[in-house]
Write an enzyme that holds these catalytic residues in place. Structure first.
Site, PDB file in Angstrom:
ATOM      1  N   THR A  12       0.649  -1.276  -0.013  1.00 53.66           N
ATOM      2  CA  THR A  12       0.050  -0.100   0.147  1.00 53.66           C
ATOM      3  C   THR A  12       0.811   1.168   0.102  1.00 53.66           C
ATOM      4  O   THR A  12       2.093   1.220   0.213  1.00 53.66           O
ATOM      5  CB  THR A  12      -1.104  -0.048   1.305  1.00 53.66           C
ATOM      6  N   ASP A  13       0.132   2.476  -0.101  1.00 58.20           N
ATOM      7  CA  ASP A  13       0.753   3.600  -0.116  1.00 58.20           C
ATOM      8  C   ASP A  13       0.606   4.328   1.084  1.00 58.20           C
ATOM      9  O   ASP A  13      -0.074   3.236   2.230  1.00 58.20           O
ATOM     10  CB  ASP A  13       0.233   4.424  -1.221  1.00 58.20           C
ATOM     11  N   ALA A  14       0.976   5.472   1.337  1.00 65.45           N
ATOM     12  CA  ALA A  14       0.539   6.012   2.921  1.00 65.45           C
ATOM     13  C   ALA A  14      -0.563   6.090   3.393  1.00 65.45           C
ATOM     14  O   ALA A  14      -0.968   6.062   4.602  1.00 65.45           O
ATOM     15  CB  ALA A  14       1.387   7.342   2.753  1.00 65.45           C
TER      16      ALA A  14
END
Length: 133
Positions: A12-14
């Site tokens: 995932t991203d942030a």
């Protein structure tokens, strides 16, 4: 064939949303497991100096997958030619399709780095998957 995938933090991203390129990883894992079901492992193929390499991908993102989601990749063999196979793949969360892809892989001689005909044993095993190919 169906293959389960859990979304981990590394996917995932942030914001906890699966980064777009990781969908390709999920689809790749499912194609590897598809071959394994028919008794063809990547290591065995490499030992024969051959591999299936991605020639073309068309992907559509419909809805985001998120951290900790349990997903399912559906893989269907849709075309079978002399040196290529086309897969239709869909990534689901429950019954909602999050992404779909058409993936063309080519059988390649790893020494010459050129396409070759799909070996007969693989062709025969995969032709049993779908009578229309």
């Amino acid at each position: 064939m169906n293959f389960p995938v859990r979304v981990y933090y590394e996917d995932t991203d942030a914001g906890g949303v699966v980064y777009h390129s990781n969908y390709l990883n999920f689809f790749e894992r499912a194609r590897t497991e598809f071959l394994r079901v028919y008794n063809f492992s990547q290591q065995e193929l490499f030992a024969q100096s051959l591999a299936f390499v991605v020639k073309r991908i068309e992907i559509e993102y419909k809805s985001p997958a998120r951290l900790d989601d349990l997903l399912n990749v559906e893989t269907i063999l849709s075309e079978f030619k002399k040196a290529t196979i086309v897969f239709q793949q869909k990534l689901y969360k429950s019954d909602i399709c999050l992404s779909s892809a058409t993936v063309t892989v080519a059988c390649v001689d790893l020494i010459k780095m050129k396409p070759i005909a799909i070996p007969d044993d693989i062709r025969q095993a995969l032709q049993k998957v779908n009578c229309s190919i």
